[in-house]
Design a protein around this motif. Structure first.
Motif, PDB file in Angstrom:
ATOM      1  N   LYS A  40     -26.243  18.924   3.036  1.00  0.00           N
ATOM      2  CA  LYS A  40     -25.759  17.569   3.200  1.00  0.00           C
ATOM      3  C   LYS A  40     -26.900  16.679   3.671  1.00  0.00           C
ATOM      4  O   LYS A  40     -27.702  17.076   4.526  1.00  0.00           O
ATOM      5  CB  LYS A  40     -24.620  17.511   4.224  1.00  0.00           C
ATOM      6  CG  LYS A  40     -23.388  18.320   3.840  1.00  0.00           C
ATOM      7  CD  LYS A  40     -22.683  17.713   2.636  1.00  0.00           C
ATOM      8  CE  LYS A  40     -21.415  18.485   2.292  1.00  0.00           C
ATOM      9  NZ  LYS A  40     -20.727  17.921   1.097  1.00  0.00           N
ATOM     10  N   VAL A  41     -26.978  15.484   3.103  1.00  0.00           N
ATOM     11  CA  VAL A  41     -28.014  14.516   3.487  1.00  0.00           C
ATOM     12  C   VAL A  41     -27.348  13.180   3.750  1.00  0.00           C
ATOM     13  O   VAL A  41     -26.225  12.930   3.295  1.00  0.00           O
ATOM     14  CB  VAL A  41     -29.068  14.365   2.366  1.00  0.00           C
ATOM     15  CG1 VAL A  41     -29.834  15.659   2.166  1.00  0.00           C
ATOM     16  CG2 VAL A  41     -28.423  13.929   1.061  1.00  0.00           C
ATOM     17  N   LEU A  53     -27.334  17.081  -4.191  1.00  0.00           N
ATOM     18  CA  LEU A  53     -27.310  16.765  -5.618  1.00  0.00           C
ATOM     19  C   LEU A  53     -26.825  15.346  -5.858  1.00  0.00           C
ATOM     20  O   LEU A  53     -27.352  14.628  -6.721  1.00  0.00           O
ATOM     21  CB  LEU A  53     -26.422  17.776  -6.352  1.00  0.00           C
ATOM     22  CG  LEU A  53     -26.927  19.216  -6.352  1.00  0.00           C
ATOM     23  CD1 LEU A  53     -25.947  20.112  -7.100  1.00  0.00           C
ATOM     24  CD2 LEU A  53     -28.310  19.305  -6.972  1.00  0.00           C
ATOM     25  N   GLU A  54     -25.804  14.927  -5.090  1.00  0.00           N
ATOM     26  CA  GLU A  54     -25.326  13.546  -5.230  1.00  0.00           C
ATOM     27  C   GLU A  54     -26.421  12.559  -4.847  1.00  0.00           C
ATOM     28  O   GLU A  54     -26.603  11.518  -5.495  1.00  0.00           O
ATOM     29  CB  GLU A  54     -24.092  13.333  -4.360  1.00  0.00           C
ATOM     30  CG  GLU A  54     -22.838  14.037  -4.859  1.00  0.00           C
ATOM     31  CD  GLU A  54     -21.678  13.844  -3.903  1.00  0.00           C
ATOM     32  OE1 GLU A  54     -20.677  13.220  -4.323  1.00  0.00           O
ATOM     33  OE2 GLU A  54     -21.784  14.288  -2.746  1.00  0.00           O
ATOM     34  N   ARG A  55     -27.152  12.880  -3.779  1.00  0.00           N
ATOM     35  CA  ARG A  55     -28.235  11.993  -3.354  1.00  0.00           C
ATOM     36  C   ARG A  55     -29.333  11.917  -4.399  1.00  0.00           C
ATOM     37  O   ARG A  55     -29.892  10.844  -4.670  1.00  0.00           O
ATOM     38  CB  ARG A  55     -28.807  12.494  -2.025  1.00  0.00           C
ATOM     39  CG  ARG A  55     -29.986  11.673  -1.499  1.00  0.00           C
ATOM     40  CD  ARG A  55     -29.607  10.204  -1.286  1.00  0.00           C
ATOM     41  NE  ARG A  55     -30.765   9.427  -0.916  1.00  0.00           N
ATOM     42  CZ  ARG A  55     -31.126   9.206   0.355  1.00  0.00           C
ATOM     43  NH1 ARG A  55     -30.403   9.711   1.347  1.00  0.00           N
ATOM     44  NH2 ARG A  55     -32.181   8.486   0.622  1.00  0.00           N
ATOM     45  N   LEU A  56     -29.640  13.032  -5.045  1.00  0.00           N
ATOM     46  CA  LEU A  56     -30.642  13.034  -6.105  1.00  0.00           C
ATOM     47  C   LEU A  56     -30.213  12.165  -7.281  1.00  0.00           C
ATOM     48  O   LEU A  56     -31.029  11.448  -7.876  1.00  0.00           O
ATOM     49  CB  LEU A  56     -30.899  14.464  -6.578  1.00  0.00           C
ATOM     50  CG  LEU A  56     -31.668  15.373  -5.616  1.00  0.00           C
ATOM     51  CD1 LEU A  56     -31.723  16.789  -6.160  1.00  0.00           C
ATOM     52  CD2 LEU A  56     -33.068  14.839  -5.373  1.00  0.00           C
ATOM     53  N   LEU A  60     -32.277   8.966  -8.594  1.00  0.00           N
ATOM     54  CA  LEU A  60     -32.703   8.872  -9.991  1.00  0.00           C
ATOM     55  C   LEU A  60     -32.180   7.596 -10.647  1.00  0.00           C
ATOM     56  O   LEU A  60     -32.873   6.954 -11.438  1.00  0.00           O
ATOM     57  CB  LEU A  60     -32.231  10.105 -10.764  1.00  0.00           C
ATOM     58  CG  LEU A  60     -32.953  11.419 -10.443  1.00  0.00           C
ATOM     59  CD1 LEU A  60     -32.280  12.577 -11.151  1.00  0.00           C
ATOM     60  CD2 LEU A  60     -34.425  11.332 -10.845  1.00  0.00           C
ATOM     61  N   ARG A  61     -30.928   7.221 -10.306  1.00  0.00           N
ATOM     62  CA  ARG A  61     -30.362   5.997 -10.855  1.00  0.00           C
ATOM     63  C   ARG A  61     -31.160   4.773 -10.381  1.00  0.00           C
ATOM     64  O   ARG A  61     -31.447   3.858 -11.156  1.00  0.00           O
ATOM     65  CB  ARG A  61     -28.904   5.864 -10.452  1.00  0.00           C
ATOM     66  CG  ARG A  61     -28.216   4.642 -11.094  1.00  0.00           C
ATOM     67  CD  ARG A  61     -26.778   4.495 -10.626  1.00  0.00           C
ATOM     68  NE  ARG A  61     -25.983   5.662 -10.996  1.00  0.00           N
ATOM     69  CZ  ARG A  61     -25.403   6.463 -10.118  1.00  0.00           C
ATOM     70  NH1 ARG A  61     -25.542   6.247  -8.819  1.00  0.00           N
ATOM     71  NH2 ARG A  61     -24.689   7.487 -10.525  1.00  0.00           N
ATOM     72  N   GLU A  62     -31.527   4.760  -9.095  1.00  0.00           N
ATOM     73  CA  GLU A  62     -32.302   3.644  -8.560  1.00  0.00           C
ATOM     74  C   GLU A  62     -33.680   3.572  -9.204  1.00  0.00           C
ATOM     75  O   GLU A  62     -34.183   2.484  -9.500  1.00  0.00           O
ATOM     76  CB  GLU A  62     -32.433   3.783  -7.046  1.00  0.00           C
ATOM     77  CG  GLU A  62     -31.130   3.556  -6.293  1.00  0.00           C
ATOM     78  CD  GLU A  62     -31.282   3.763  -4.795  1.00  0.00           C
ATOM     79  OE1 GLU A  62     -32.352   4.287  -4.380  1.00  0.00           O
ATOM     80  OE2 GLU A  62     -30.349   3.421  -4.053  1.00  0.00           O
ATOM     81  N   ARG A  63     -34.287   4.747  -9.421  1.00  0.00           N
ATOM     82  CA  ARG A  63     -35.588   4.753 -10.089  1.00  0.00           C
ATOM     83  C   ARG A  63     -35.480   4.241 -11.520  1.00  0.00           C
ATOM     84  O   ARG A  63     -36.357   3.508 -11.995  1.00  0.00           O
ATOM     85  CB  ARG A  63     -36.164   6.169 -10.099  1.00  0.00           C
ATOM     86  CG  ARG A  63     -36.577   6.681  -8.728  1.00  0.00           C
ATOM     87  CD  ARG A  63     -37.223   8.051  -8.838  1.00  0.00           C
ATOM     88  NE  ARG A  63     -37.534   8.610  -7.536  1.00  0.00           N
ATOM     89  CZ  ARG A  63     -38.160   9.766  -7.357  1.00  0.00           C
ATOM     90  NH1 ARG A  63     -38.514  10.487  -8.417  1.00  0.00           N
ATOM     91  NH2 ARG A  63     -38.410  10.209  -6.141  1.00  0.00           N
TER      92      ARG A  63
END
Length: 238
Positions: A40-41, A53-56, A60-63
């Motif tokens: 969890k992050v 995984l959700e944070r990744l 990625l969406r923001e990038r």
């Protein structure tokens, strides 16, 4: 019988030690994918927590959105540069077609007004460039005298070209054929030279911020170089 060894103290790992260890072992999670799903992050936009995984996915969406924005900026810059090139090309071609110096000045004023929204233009020529002309120059051309030359040199302040504010008084003195602004306007000013001083070119606007001091003068300098060569050609000195 040898004395028993004292039990070794157990070392406690802190977060920084774990982070350093993981940085040295980036392949740790290979084969441990289930562990990834349990991590969890912090949520980037709230106080809660989400899976790694959700944070990744969010990162990625923001990038991707950032890359899309930068691409659009590059495309917009390319479209602007293409438009600037086409307008500059049409301007130079019109100047090349001018048959004499008066026609050159008229084409300069017309093209800059139509293609670059320049409200006023003045072309101050050195006296020796007009010696062979049968009549005095017609606006926007003027013969450079001591007073106008001194003032134009002062406005340039030792530079070859610059953008700056232009007072109503200077407008009336240096662009006498054009209606002055109610207060101060602005101008792009460049010195015309081709091995010798040939005069000055002024592009002016009633908007005091149109030709801001921070603007690049590359276009004005290029235009001045073209105009100087054409002036010399029409004067029979090139």
């Amino acid at each position: 019988m040898p004395p028993a060894k004292a039990p070794e103290s157990r070392q406690t790992l802190d977060a920084e030690s774990v982070a350093r260890w993981l940085a040295r072992h980036p392949d740790f999670f290979i084969g441990r994918e289930g562990l990834l799903q349990q991590l969890k992050v912090p949520h980037p936009e709230s106080h809660g927590a989400i899976s790694l995984l959700e944070r990744l996915v969010i990162d990625l969406r923001e990038r991707a959105e950032g890359a899309e924005w930068r691409l659009e900026q590059l495309l917009e810059s390319a479209r602007y540069n293409e438009s600037q090139y086409r307008r500059t090309r049409e301007l130079v071609l019109a100047l090349l077609e001018a048959e004499d110096s008066d026609a050159l000045g008229e084409a300069l004023a017309t093209q800059l007004a139509e293609r670059f929204q320049t409200q006023a233009v003045a072309l101050w020529c050195a006296p020796e460039l007009t010696d062979i002309e049968p009549r005095p120059p017609q606006p926007p051309r003027f013969v450079l005298d001591e007073n106008s030359g001194t003032r134009l040199g002062a406005l340039l302040d030792g530079r070859a070209s610059r953008c700056r504010r232009l007072s109503r008084k200077d407008w009336q003195r240096l662009l006498p054929h054009s209606e002055p602004p109610k207060q101060a306007g602005s101008c792009a000013l460049t010195r015309l030279t081709l091995g010798e001083p040939l005069g000055y070119l002024i592009l002016a606007s009633h908007d005091g911020d149109y030709f801001r001091a921070s603007l690049d003068t590359l276009f004005t300098e290029y235009l001045g170089e073209v105009v100087a060569r054409l002036m010399m050609r029409h004067a029979g000195r090139l």
